[in-house]
Design an enzyme around this catalytic site. Structure first.
Site, PDB file in Angstrom:
ATOM      1  N   SER A   1       0.704  -1.021   0.020  1.00  0.00           N
ATOM      2  CA  SER A   1       0.077   0.128   0.002  1.00  0.00           C
ATOM      3  C   SER A   1       0.811   1.392  -0.058  1.00  0.00           C
ATOM      4  O   SER A   1       1.551   1.491   0.850  1.00  0.00           O
ATOM      5  CB  SER A   1      -0.945  -0.083   1.245  1.00  0.00           C
ATOM      6  OG  SER A   1      -1.445   1.189   1.480  1.00  0.00           O
TER       7      SER A   1
ATOM      8  N   HIS B   1      -1.249  -1.461  -4.198  1.00  0.00           N
ATOM      9  CA  HIS B   1      -2.615  -1.023  -3.523  1.00  0.00           C
ATOM     10  C   HIS B   1      -2.903   0.567  -3.540  1.00  0.00           C
ATOM     11  O   HIS B   1      -1.867   0.886  -2.849  1.00  0.00           O
ATOM     12  CB  HIS B   1      -2.832  -1.920  -2.251  1.00  0.00           C
ATOM     13  CG  HIS B   1      -4.047  -1.869  -1.577  1.00  0.00           C
ATOM     14  ND1 HIS B   1      -5.010  -2.395  -1.699  1.00  0.00           N
ATOM     15  CD2 HIS B   1      -4.392  -0.867  -0.439  1.00  0.00           C
ATOM     16  CE1 HIS B   1      -6.080  -2.377  -1.061  1.00  0.00           C
ATOM     17  NE2 HIS B   1      -5.804  -1.248  -0.177  1.00  0.00           N
TER      18      HIS B   1
ATOM     19  N   ASP C   1      -4.834   3.280  -1.768  1.00  0.00           N
ATOM     20  CA  ASP C   1      -6.108   3.524  -0.924  1.00  0.00           C
ATOM     21  C   ASP C   1      -6.575   5.094  -1.117  1.00  0.00           C
ATOM     22  O   ASP C   1      -5.960   5.913  -1.180  1.00  0.00           O
ATOM     23  CB  ASP C   1      -5.373   3.800   0.535  1.00  0.00           C
ATOM     24  CG  ASP C   1      -5.008   2.183   1.175  1.00  0.00           C
ATOM     25  OD1 ASP C   1      -5.951   1.500   1.153  1.00  0.00           O
ATOM     26  OD2 ASP C   1      -3.837   1.992   1.498  1.00  0.00           O
TER      27      ASP C   1
ATOM     28  N   MET D   1      -8.965   8.003  -0.407  1.00  0.00           N
ATOM     29  CA  MET D   1      -9.754   8.414   0.702  1.00  0.00           C
ATOM     30  C   MET D   1     -10.224   9.666   0.550  1.00  0.00           C
ATOM     31  O   MET D   1      -9.448  10.639  -0.207  1.00  0.00           O
ATOM     32  CB  MET D   1      -9.067   8.663   2.022  1.00  0.00           C
ATOM     33  CG  MET D   1      -8.352   7.005   2.326  1.00  0.00           C
ATOM     34  SD  MET D   1      -7.354   7.413   3.932  1.00  0.00           S
ATOM     35  CE  MET D   1      -6.440   5.568   3.850  1.00  0.00           C
TER      36      MET D   1
ATOM     37  N   HIS E   1      -8.599   0.690  -3.935  1.00  0.00           N
ATOM     38  CA  HIS E   1      -9.378   0.704  -2.627  1.00  0.00           C
ATOM     39  C   HIS E   1     -10.369   1.710  -2.339  1.00  0.00           C
ATOM     40  O   HIS E   1      -9.765   2.839  -1.578  1.00  0.00           O
ATOM     41  CB  HIS E   1      -8.609   0.098  -1.391  1.00  0.00           C
ATOM     42  CG  HIS E   1      -9.295  -0.128  -0.222  1.00  0.00           C
ATOM     43  ND1 HIS E   1      -8.708  -0.334   0.934  1.00  0.00           N
ATOM     44  CD2 HIS E   1     -10.614  -0.252   0.157  1.00  0.00           C
ATOM     45  CE1 HIS E   1      -9.486  -0.467   2.101  1.00  0.00           C
ATOM     46  NE2 HIS E   1     -10.741  -0.288   1.333  1.00  0.00           N
TER      47      HIS E   1
ATOM     48  N   MET F   1     -12.166   4.055  -0.496  1.00  0.00           N
ATOM     49  CA  MET F   1     -12.872   4.379   0.872  1.00  0.00           C
ATOM     50  C   MET F   1     -13.407   5.936   0.832  1.00  0.00           C
ATOM     51  O   MET F   1     -12.930   6.835   1.390  1.00  0.00           O
ATOM     52  CB  MET F   1     -11.864   4.444   1.956  1.00  0.00           C
ATOM     53  CG  MET F   1     -11.308   2.843   2.233  1.00  0.00           C
ATOM     54  SD  MET F   1     -10.095   2.950   3.256  1.00  0.00           S
ATOM     55  CE  MET F   1      -8.413   3.157   2.028  1.00  0.00           C
TER      56      MET F   1
ATOM     57  N   MET G   1     -10.844  -5.890   6.540  1.00  0.00           N
ATOM     58  CA  MET G   1     -10.141  -5.020   7.073  1.00  0.00           C
ATOM     59  C   MET G   1      -9.986  -5.567   8.548  1.00  0.00           C
ATOM     60  O   MET G   1     -10.867  -5.964   9.300  1.00  0.00           O
ATOM     61  CB  MET G   1     -11.069  -3.608   7.320  1.00  0.00           C
ATOM     62  CG  MET G   1     -11.179  -3.001   5.987  1.00  0.00           C
ATOM     63  SD  MET G   1      -9.765  -2.602   4.742  1.00  0.00           S
ATOM     64  CE  MET G   1      -9.130  -1.697   5.794  1.00  0.00           C
TER      65      MET G   1
ATOM     66  N   ASP H   1      -6.169  -6.507   5.127  1.00  0.00           N
ATOM     67  CA  ASP H   1      -5.571  -5.149   5.042  1.00  0.00           C
ATOM     68  C   ASP H   1      -5.623  -4.588   6.477  1.00  0.00           C
ATOM     69  O   ASP H   1      -6.723  -4.401   6.960  1.00  0.00           O
ATOM     70  CB  ASP H   1      -6.268  -4.315   4.036  1.00  0.00           C
ATOM     71  CG  ASP H   1      -5.849  -2.975   3.693  1.00  0.00           C
ATOM     72  OD1 ASP H   1      -4.843  -2.689   4.688  1.00  0.00           O
ATOM     73  OD2 ASP H   1      -6.201  -2.123   2.991  1.00  0.00           O
TER      74      ASP H   1
END
Length: 224
Positions: A10, A33, A35, A37, A66, A68, A137, A175
């Site tokens: 990540s 990966h 992330d 956000m 991913h 979020m 998670m 994760d």
């Protein structure tokens, strides 16, 4: 048939001032990966499709995003155009999860659902045949460097049993709080995909060696 342990660094924990070099350090991984956000779904901001697109030219790894974020539907096409191969979404981020998974698949991308520690497996029971990955998670999402919540380990075992019983070949990703010790625990519980950030980028070791050591845990399990 799924075999072996896959590792996805990540970049949330990488040096953002030198992402191109950081990504080069993890070339021996299986996925990268990302992330994503938005400061609404989780209390933090990271980056968007533009960064993914900029990095795409500097890595041969497949990228997974991913999400979020609130309203993840609007991000599917931009991340596809940025070169992402798989998109992971949260049930809490959308009103119509099944429709969102269909949208991802119809876009030609792999689809996964990420479940927060308190989100039950029943949230995806009807979707399991359509998923390429379930990402469990083992921390509450939003920040790197947290410790693994071990009460999620039974959830990994339950999901592995569900997939085995149904004959489904869906990856179980984990994760949050992954290091050499916790990776062994989640692999023993049934995980076959590890997302790791702090352990790979911030432990003063060669990232390639850290990745190799994580993969070796899966080899050792197969040998048992």
């Amino acid at each position: 048939m799924i075999t072996g342990i896959e590792v996805a660094p990540s970049i949330l924990n990488a040096d953002f001032a030198d992402l191109r070099s950081e990504v080069a350090k993890v070339a021996t991984a299986d996925w990268l990966h990302l992330d994503i956000m938005d400061g609404h779904f989780v209390p933090n901001l990271s980056f968007g499709p533009a960064v993914a697109k900029a990095l795409r030219a500097h890595s041969d790894l497949p990228f997974e995003a991913h999400l979020m974020v609130a309203n993840p539907e609007v991000y599917i096409e931009p991340f596809k155009e940025a070169g992402v191969a798989r998109v992971l979404v949260h049930p809490e981020g959308t009103i119509h999860l099944h429709r969102l998974v269909q949208q991802i698949k119809e876009s030609g991308l792999e689809a996964g659902v990420a479940l927060n520690p308190a989100t039950p497996l029943s949230a995806i029971d009807l979707l399991l045949p359509d998923l390429d990955m379930v990402l469990l998670m083992t921390v509450n999402p939003g920040f790197g460097g947290q410790s693994l919540i071990r009460s999620v380990l039974p959830k990994i075992r339950q999901l592995r049993q569900k997939l085995t019983t149904a004959g489904l070949h869906c990856r179980i990703g984990v994760d949050g709080g992954i290091n050499q010790t916790t990776a062994a625990e989640v692999i023993a519980a049934g995980a076959d995909f590890l997302v790791a950030g702090t352990h790979i980028f911030r432990n003063n070791e060669d990232p390639a060696q850290v990745i190799a050591a994580l993969k070796q845990l899966g080899t050792a399990k197969l040998a048992d």
